[in-house]
Design an enzyme around this catalytic site. Structure first.
Site, PDB file in Angstrom:
ATOM      1  N   GLU A 213      -0.867  -8.346   5.546  1.00 20.80           N
ATOM      2  CA  GLU A 213      -0.595  -8.510   7.199  1.00 20.80           C
ATOM      3  C   GLU A 213      -1.563  -8.481   7.826  1.00 20.80           C
ATOM      4  OE1 GLU A 213      -0.239  -5.798   5.296  1.00 20.80           O
ATOM      5  OE2 GLU A 213      -0.522  -4.343   6.292  1.00 20.80           O
TER       6      GLU A 213
ATOM      7  N   CYS B 289       0.820  -1.191  -0.054  1.00 20.54           N
ATOM      8  CA  CYS B 289      -0.047   0.093   0.016  1.00 20.54           C
ATOM      9  C   CYS B 289       0.787   1.212   0.086  1.00 20.54           C
ATOM     10  CB  CYS B 289      -1.015   0.066   0.947  1.00 20.54           C
ATOM     11  SG  CYS B 289      -2.354   0.984   0.861  1.00 20.54           S
TER      12      CYS B 289
ATOM     13  N   HIS C 250      -3.054  -5.361   1.606  1.00 19.08           N
ATOM     14  CA  HIS C 250      -2.486  -5.304   3.010  1.00 19.08           C
ATOM     15  C   HIS C 250      -2.583  -7.079   3.502  1.00 19.08           C
ATOM     16  CE1 HIS C 250      -2.170  -1.136   4.422  1.00 19.08           C
ATOM     17  NE2 HIS C 250      -3.322  -0.881   3.434  1.00 19.08           N
TER      18      HIS C 250
HETATM   19  N1  GLN Z   1      -3.492   6.378   0.763  1.00 15.86           N
HETATM   20  C1  GLN Z   1      -2.146   6.319   1.413  1.00 15.86           C
HETATM   21  C2  GLN Z   1      -0.786   6.794   0.727  1.00 15.86           C
HETATM   22  O1  GLN Z   1      -1.074   7.755   0.041  1.00 15.86           O
HETATM   23  C3  GLN Z   1      -1.868   4.739   1.502  1.00 15.86           C
HETATM   24  C4  GLN Z   1      -2.964   3.853   2.230  1.00 15.86           C
HETATM   25  C5  GLN Z   1      -2.485   2.611   3.026  1.00 15.86           C
HETATM   26  O2  GLN Z   1      -1.283   2.370   2.984  1.00 15.86           O
HETATM   27  N2  GLN Z   1      -3.276   1.950   3.701  1.00 15.86           N
HETATM   28  O3  GLN Z   1       0.117   6.636   1.121  1.00 15.86           O
END
Ligand code: GLN
Length: 205
Positions: free
Chosen positions: A183, A82, A181
């Site tokens: 994890e 992410c 994610h």
């Molecule tokens: N929107 C977040 C960002 O720009 C990422 C979101 C996340 O890691 N769950 O970093």
């Protein structure tokens, strides 16, 4: 038999604890990384989910951006989920003003891409190299990968909804990234996949 790899989790911000637990389940020795010396001590690094602009600003404050770039350039395996995926992208769209990444994967990632329609969602996807059963993926204000260079292997795509076909998992050499994610669900196949990648990289050295 190779010794258990030592995998650090970048611990500036984000869901560090969940990654530590998942990596331990995958047979790695783990530690947190906040300082350049801690980065030097690990064989590989996980960059967790969180908020990529905050992570970038903290990495600058902790004087970690250059050490991170150097280690990745010199072949350290890394996995970003992410916000971590954003950090590993060579190019980003919809970043904050001046937002920098560590880079390493020849891809363009769009920040908060799914978030325009819906902030968070869960979906079953198939992942190349982990295909014994579908993977239950959790997306939270997730990015997607808009385009990849020739050396990047696409491992998974969104399989339902308006955004079907969008790339959500990639690998380039020793670098791995997912929009979602792994994890958070207790299904640690992605962490096992990464730990295997790290073991193989260590055997090559
Ligand atoms: N929107 C977040 C960002 O720009 C990422 C979101 C996340 O890691 N769950 O970093």
């Amino acid at each position: 038999m190779t010794a258990a790899p030592s995998i650090g989790v970048l611990a500036l911000q984000g869901d560090v604890r969940e990654h530590l637990r998942a990596l331990q389940a995958a047979g790695a020795r783990t530690s947190t990384v906040r300082r350049p010396e801690e980065l030097e001590a690990v064989d590989a690094l996980v960059i967790p989910g969180g908020e990529s602009t905050t992570m970038w600003k903290l990495a600058r404050t902790f004087e970690l951006m250059e050490p991170l770039r150097k280690r990745i350039e010199s072949g350290m395996p890394a996995y970003g989920s992410c916000a971590g995926m954003i950090m590993l992208a060579d190019r980003i769209r919809d970043g904050a003003a001046g937002q920098e990444t560590i880079g390493g994967i020849d891809m363009t990632v769009r920040r908060n891409a799914f978030g325009r329609q819906v902030d968070s969602f869960e979906s079953e996807i198939r992942l190349d190299g982990m295909e014994d059963s579908p993977y239950h993926a959790v997306f939270i204000r997730a990015p997607w990968v808009e385009s990849v260079g020739d050396d990047v292997r696409v491992l998974g795509r969104a399989e339902s909804g308006a955004n079907v076909g969008r790339i959500v998992a990639v690998r380039q050499g020793r670098l791995l990234a997912t929009s979602f994610h792994p994890e958070l669900t207790g299904d640690y196949r992605v962490h096992h996949y990464f730990a295997d990648l790290v073991r193989r990289a260590m055997e090559e050295e």
